[in-house]
Design a protein around this motif. Sequence first.
Motif, short mmCIF file in Angstrom:
data_model
loop_
_atom_site.label_atom_id
_atom_site.label_comp_id
_atom_site.label_asym_id
_atom_site.label_seq_id
_atom_site.Cartn_x
_atom_site.Cartn_y
_atom_site.Cartn_z
N VAL A 309 0.89 -1.16 -0.02
CA VAL A 309 -0.10 0.01 0.11
C VAL A 309 0.81 1.15 0.02
O VAL A 309 0.54 2.15 -0.73
CB VAL A 309 -0.95 -0.03 0.96
CG1 VAL A 309 -1.70 1.17 1.30
CG2 VAL A 309 -2.04 -1.13 1.28
N ALA A 310 1.84 1.41 0.83
CA ALA A 310 2.81 2.38 0.79
C ALA A 310 3.49 2.55 -0.49
O ALA A 310 3.75 3.54 -0.98
CB ALA A 310 3.73 2.19 2.00
N TYR A 311 3.89 1.33 -1.28
CA TYR A 311 4.55 1.53 -2.42
C TYR A 311 3.62 2.12 -3.40
O TYR A 311 3.88 2.95 -4.21
CB TYR A 311 4.82 0.25 -2.84
CG TYR A 311 6.09 0.07 -3.77
CD1 TYR A 311 7.60 -0.11 -3.35
CD2 TYR A 311 5.93 0.31 -5.22
CE1 TYR A 311 8.62 0.12 -4.48
CE2 TYR A 311 6.87 0.47 -6.22
CZ TYR A 311 8.32 0.48 -5.78
OH TYR A 311 9.38 0.46 -6.44
N ILE A 312 2.23 1.69 -3.37
CA ILE A 312 1.42 2.23 -4.46
C ILE A 312 1.20 3.82 -4.12
O ILE A 312 1.14 4.56 -5.06
CB ILE A 312 -0.15 1.67 -4.21
CG1 ILE A 312 0.17 0.08 -4.71
CG2 ILE A 312 -1.13 2.21 -5.21
CD1 ILE A 312 0.54 -0.13 -6.17
N ALA A 313 1.05 3.96 -2.70
CA ALA A 313 0.90 5.59 -2.60
C ALA A 313 2.08 6.41 -2.84
O ALA A 313 2.05 7.41 -3.57
CB ALA A 313 0.80 5.67 -1.02
#
Length: 586
Positions: A309-313
Amino acid sequence: MRDTLGRGIAFMREVLAAPQKTEFRYRDLRFFLRYAKPIRRLGAASLLGTLVLVGLRAVIPLSGKVFLDYLVPGAGAPPPAFPVPLSLPTLLLAMLVLGAAVGVLGLVQTYLLVRFREEYTFGLQADLFDHVLRFPLSYFKSGQTGYLMSRISGDVGVMQYLFSQFLPQIISNVFYVAFSVVILYALSARLTVLLIVFTPLFLIANLLFLGRIRTVTYQEREREAHVSRDLQEVLAGIETVKAHAAEEREVGRVVATLRGVVRMRVRNAMLASLSGQSLLGTEFLLLLAVVWVGGQEVIEGAMTIGGFVAYIAYIVTFSAAARTFFSLPVVLQPVVTSAERLREIFGTEEEAGGLVPDAVEGRIAFEGVSFSYPDGTEVLRDVSFTVGPGEVVALVGRTGAGKTTLINLVLAYYAPTAGTVTLDSRDLADLDPRWVRGQVSVVSQDLFLFHTSVEENIRYGRPEAGREDIVAAARKAQVHDEVLGLPQGYETVVGERGMQLSTGQRQRIAVARAFLRDSTILVLDEPTSALDALTEERLQASLADLAEGRTVVLITHRTSLLALADRVYAIEDGRLVERAAAGEAA
């Protein structure tokens, strides 16, 4: 339908037409770095603030990973060592402190950036205006004021945009991309390699549009300058327009020019849109690739949900920053165009300097002088005469005979095409033209007063003069009593070009200006053309006093003023012919 489709296809062909060749080089932008040198410390402080601010902002998306991986029940990831126990209140407090730091630092960085931008623009505008005012008079005679003003103000405005919005945004995005890559690599080395592979596509997507946008932007800027030129010309000649009931005709002329601007703006917007859509397409493909590969890693257990999720953000914000960064060549085209146009102005040669003598006697001599304008029109042929201190030489002749041209040679506005004009036996070509004009007081039939007070207009040629000197000059010019009758006396604002005053009042204020300046050489170009006989008679005595001991060149059609002259010359077919008597000269 078929016609509409055909017009659409034709328009897109026009939009995508091959760009015109240009000699501009990006390294020429270095010319404008000179204006950043005096404020480099301010710029460095702003840059440092940007670096710290972007670093803090880059940390914020990690809060999602901390929450999902360490705080959500059943996440299973062991929390890292923190100085304080990790909990939701602790995370929120940390985010609050981080947000406050970002806000305060953002205010400081904005102040530094605005100071840097305004100081830079001030230096550029001041230097440009100083440079333009030093152009030869022939430059202004061959151009139009509205066109020049548009180029100066419009192009400087674009350079201001470069420093106020564009460069800060680019620098901020560069730092953000750098910080993001480090964090992304820490989250997933495999996905970061994929990201690096996709990155060049952002730049390749824009290569088609660079030259086209610069060409269209240059054409747009030129058409905007033409609109400004036409508007200034129409407004300056509004009395003539109304007198000929030509309002509709002039509106049509301006609208036709404006239509060309609209067409160039539409083309420019379409090119920018095509470029932007190319970047968005590349960004979407990158996001799909990351979701595919990253999703596989989450399924295989090689990556946590919080990390994914952090990577997508980060990918979303990284893509936006990368899109801005790699659109640099495209967005820079208007800046490059304005820089090119400003370089053209800066490349125009100023009037050459020269000798500055310690003193001046005022002896002017024409020796075999001929003069032709650039279009080949010959105005003067083999003119020779001398006028010394205490002498008054009058010039007469039909309108257009060359009398004013001769005065322009005295003022070093132009150089003779043959022969020499000397001042105290020194060729004017060897003297500093500004010094030469400083020795001359001019009363011209082309009256110009500035949009300021009567007092300031009289003082223009001698800024240090006091009120008593100004009143004395006004009395000699036979205008003092009328000035006192104005609403605010000497403080009365005369309006643009002095239009709040009568022509006779404007002319006498110009005469008062010459009285006050008290120069060695006096040029009187139809000094009483707008006066009635009684006022002219009173002023003639004052002009005689003003001419006492000076070198005077008088142009007039008034027989009465020829009585002031020691010699009278007529200009006939470009040649100088001496007249023996005032009556004959008339």
